[in-house]
Design an enzyme around this catalytic site. Structure first.
Site, PDB file in Angstrom:
ATOM      1  N   CYS A 163       0.844  -1.195   0.000  1.00 18.20           N
ATOM      2  CA  CYS A 163       0.000   0.000   0.000  1.00 18.20           C
ATOM      3  C   CYS A 163       0.886   1.254   0.000  1.00 18.20           C
ATOM      4  O   CYS A 163       1.999   1.242   0.529  1.00 18.20           O
ATOM      5  CB  CYS A 163      -0.902  -0.002   1.233  1.00 18.20           C
ATOM      6  SG  CYS A 163      -2.055   1.399   1.285  1.00 18.20           S
ATOM      7  N   ASP A 167       0.439   3.756   1.716  1.00 21.48           N
ATOM      8  CA  ASP A 167       0.419   4.319   3.068  1.00 21.48           C
ATOM      9  C   ASP A 167       1.841   4.594   3.572  1.00 21.48           C
ATOM     10  O   ASP A 167       2.703   3.710   3.529  1.00 21.48           O
ATOM     11  CB  ASP A 167      -0.287   3.319   4.007  1.00 21.48           C
ATOM     12  CG  ASP A 167      -0.627   3.927   5.352  1.00 21.48           C
ATOM     13  OD1 ASP A 167       0.302   4.421   6.031  1.00 21.48           O
ATOM     14  OD2 ASP A 167      -1.811   3.916   5.725  1.00 21.48           O
ATOM     15  N   ARG A 223       3.067   4.734   6.319  1.00 23.10           N
ATOM     16  CA  ARG A 223       3.504   3.989   7.503  1.00 23.10           C
ATOM     17  C   ARG A 223       3.983   2.575   7.177  1.00 23.10           C
ATOM     18  O   ARG A 223       4.316   1.814   8.077  1.00 23.10           O
ATOM     19  CB  ARG A 223       2.342   3.921   8.513  1.00 23.10           C
ATOM     20  CG  ARG A 223       1.911   5.281   9.024  1.00 23.10           C
ATOM     21  CD  ARG A 223       0.555   5.221   9.701  1.00 23.10           C
ATOM     22  NE  ARG A 223      -0.506   4.891   8.758  1.00 23.10           N
ATOM     23  CZ  ARG A 223      -1.803   4.806   9.078  1.00 23.10           C
ATOM     24  NH1 ARG A 223      -2.182   5.030  10.330  1.00 23.10           N
ATOM     25  NH2 ARG A 223      -2.709   4.507   8.164  1.00 23.10           N
ATOM     26  N   HIS A 225      -2.006  -4.166   4.903  1.00 27.36           N
ATOM     27  CA  HIS A 225      -1.748  -3.746   6.281  1.00 27.36           C
ATOM     28  C   HIS A 225      -3.063  -3.509   6.996  1.00 27.36           C
ATOM     29  O   HIS A 225      -4.025  -3.015   6.412  1.00 27.36           O
ATOM     30  CB  HIS A 225      -0.852  -2.507   6.336  1.00 27.36           C
ATOM     31  CG  HIS A 225      -1.501  -1.246   5.832  1.00 27.36           C
ATOM     32  ND1 HIS A 225      -2.042  -0.293   6.667  1.00 27.36           N
ATOM     33  CD2 HIS A 225      -1.708  -0.798   4.585  1.00 27.36           C
ATOM     34  CE1 HIS A 225      -2.541   0.685   5.947  1.00 27.36           C
ATOM     35  NE2 HIS A 225      -2.358   0.420   4.678  1.00 27.36           N
ATOM     36  N   CYS A 249      -5.919  -0.317   6.991  1.00 31.68           N
ATOM     37  CA  CYS A 249      -5.786   0.318   5.675  1.00 31.68           C
ATOM     38  C   CYS A 249      -7.017   1.189   5.373  1.00 31.68           C
ATOM     39  O   CYS A 249      -8.153   0.710   5.395  1.00 31.68           O
ATOM     40  CB  CYS A 249      -5.627  -0.752   4.594  1.00 31.68           C
ATOM     41  SG  CYS A 249      -5.377  -0.052   2.942  1.00 31.68           S
TER      42      CYS A 249
HETATM   43 ZN   LIG Z   1      -3.394   1.142   3.060  1.00 31.65          ZN
END
Ligand SMILES: [Zn+2]
Length: 220
Positions: free
Chosen positions: A44, A46, A48, A100, A103
């Protein structure tokens, strides 16, 4: 929340480059010659979930493709091109699709939330939600989000396995193993979803077992 300025990014970059060269003289010039990663990561976007840091891999060790909610769409030339290049040219040995927990893209799909243009992309995660509607409904609400994050990673492994790139690679005897993982933002640990595909054949069985594990993992 970070207050790092753009100027500081350049300062950090110079410090990092100098430190690397001090610790490992010739590190950068060595990488210039070739990249020979053993791994490809589809994760992803993302912020993080940084592939290298999570797995302790250095520059040159993992080929990365990231998009919202780590989706592999059979008509997405961007994702397919990275898979093709990593498998055909770089000869990666392992390709992992890494979802993750927590998400946002998966949550939007689960709750039918409107987020804008990305709704069209998240449609692919809604397909996963609908495919596993009975399973998701059987879980208590607090586990549904986690379960869909896992199921989404599992289904994207199927999409990779059924791509022409992988079918051709396996047909010519190339050793590439696919994996489905899910990363926890809360403790930094990766869960192996047991969606491990070493080649053609047995895909339905592996998928069924991995999905069954999702149901058993999300207990109340
Ligand atoms: Zn995500």
């Amino acid at each position: 929340m970070s207050t790092t300025s753009i100027e500081e990014l350049f300062v950090h970059n110079r410090e990092w480059a100098q430190q690397m060269e001090r610790d490992r003289p010739g590190f950068f010039t060595g990488l210039m010659a070739q990249q020979k990663p053993r791994y490809m990561w589809i994760g992803c976007s993302d912020s993080r979930v940084p592939a290298n840091q999570i797995t302790g891999l250095e520059p040159g060790e993992v080929f990365v493709h990231r998009n919202v909610a780590n989706v592999v769409v059979p008509s997405d030339l961007n994702c397919l091109s990275t898979i093709q290049y990593s498998v055909d040219q770089l000869k990666v040995e392992h390709l992992m699709v890494v979802g993750h927990y927590g998400c946002g893209g998966v949550l939007a799909a689960l709750e039918d939330a409107r987020v804008g243009l990305a709704d069209n992309w998240i449609r692919h995660v809604k397909d996963v939600r609908d495919k596993h509607g009975v399973l998701l409904e059987s879980l208590s609400p607090q586990w549904r989000h986690d379960a869909l994050c896992e199921l989404n990673a599992i289904e994207q492994v199927i999409n990779v396995a059924q791509s022409t790139v992988m079918r051709d690679a396996w047909a010519r005897g190339q050793k590439v193993t696919l994996h489905g993982w899910c990363y926890s933002l809360s403790n930094g640990l990766i869960t192996d979803l047991q969606m491990t595909v070493p080649g053609v054949g047995g895909l339905a069985e592996v998928h069924a077992q991995a999905v069954a594990l999702v149901a058993s993992r999300q207990r109340d």
